[in-house]
Write a protein that holds these residues in place. Sequence first.
Motif, PDB file in Angstrom:
ATOM      1  N   LEU A 108       0.817  -1.207   0.000  1.00  0.00           N
ATOM      2  CA  LEU A 108       0.000   0.000   0.000  1.00  0.00           C
ATOM      3  C   LEU A 108       0.856   1.265   0.000  1.00  0.00           C
ATOM      4  CD1 LEU A 108      -2.826  -0.987   2.508  1.00  0.00           C
ATOM      5  CD2 LEU A 108      -3.053  -0.644   0.047  1.00  0.00           C
ATOM      6  N   GLN A 109       1.946   1.227   0.721  1.00  0.00           N
ATOM      7  CA  GLN A 109       2.837   2.380   0.784  1.00  0.00           C
ATOM      8  C   GLN A 109       3.481   2.640  -0.579  1.00  0.00           C
ATOM      9  OE1 GLN A 109       6.157   1.957   3.487  1.00  0.00           O
ATOM     10  NE2 GLN A 109       5.963   4.076   4.145  1.00  0.00           N
ATOM     11  N   SER A 110       3.929   1.588  -1.254  1.00  0.00           N
ATOM     12  CA  SER A 110       4.541   1.770  -2.576  1.00  0.00           C
ATOM     13  C   SER A 110       3.508   2.267  -3.590  1.00  0.00           C
ATOM     14  CB  SER A 110       5.183   0.471  -3.054  1.00  0.00           C
ATOM     15  OG  SER A 110       4.202  -0.514  -3.262  1.00  0.00           O
ATOM     16  N   GLN A 111       2.253   1.786  -3.490  1.00  0.00           N
ATOM     17  CA  GLN A 111       1.201   2.288  -4.384  1.00  0.00           C
ATOM     18  C   GLN A 111       0.927   3.767  -4.121  1.00  0.00           C
ATOM     19  OE1 GLN A 111      -2.126  -0.268  -3.651  1.00  0.00           O
ATOM     20  NE2 GLN A 111      -1.371  -1.909  -4.997  1.00  0.00           N
ATOM     21  N   ALA A 112       0.945   4.171  -2.863  1.00  0.00           N
ATOM     22  CA  ALA A 112       0.716   5.576  -2.527  1.00  0.00           C
ATOM     23  C   ALA A 112       1.860   6.442  -3.054  1.00  0.00           C
ATOM     24  CB  ALA A 112       0.568   5.729  -1.022  1.00  0.00           C
TER      25      ALA A 112
END
Length: 162
Positions: free
Chosen positions: A108-112
């Motif tokens: 989720l952090q990399s997508q954000a």
Amino acid sequence: MSRIAGLLKRTFWIVREHVGSDHLGNNYYMIPQQKTWTGRSVRAKRMVETANPNEYEYMEGSIPSEWDAWIRGRRKEPPSIEELLKNERYRVEIKQKARDADERDLLLQSQAYEEGLLATPSQTAVKGHASSTSFGRPEISEEPTSDANTFQPGSWTPNAKK
């Protein structure tokens, strides 16, 4: 064992009952409350005979938490093998769930970061620590330095005496 030998053992020596053992090879004993030959009452004790007899080599986790609770008197009955296995499976399951949650969080952090919802963390070079006495001072070099307005002589240290 003969009756006389049993009587002598109970009279002059402490009798300990083997309660159980764990998967690490530790043996657990209980010394029931008994009276000595002088009539003095000795209270019940619980003890462990570790697989590694050297006390200085004890490491945390050498005794399972269930047996530790029994030794310290936080539970009345010693743990059963089924209980130990169930708790071990539960610990493995919790560790796996924690790894899965970490992976989901990183995804989720990399997508954000890709979508621009979060700013990428800046890479800063930290020199020293704010509590050190030399924080913020320019480092002294052995070579002299100068620019248009200042001159900094190089540092010199004497040779060590022989």
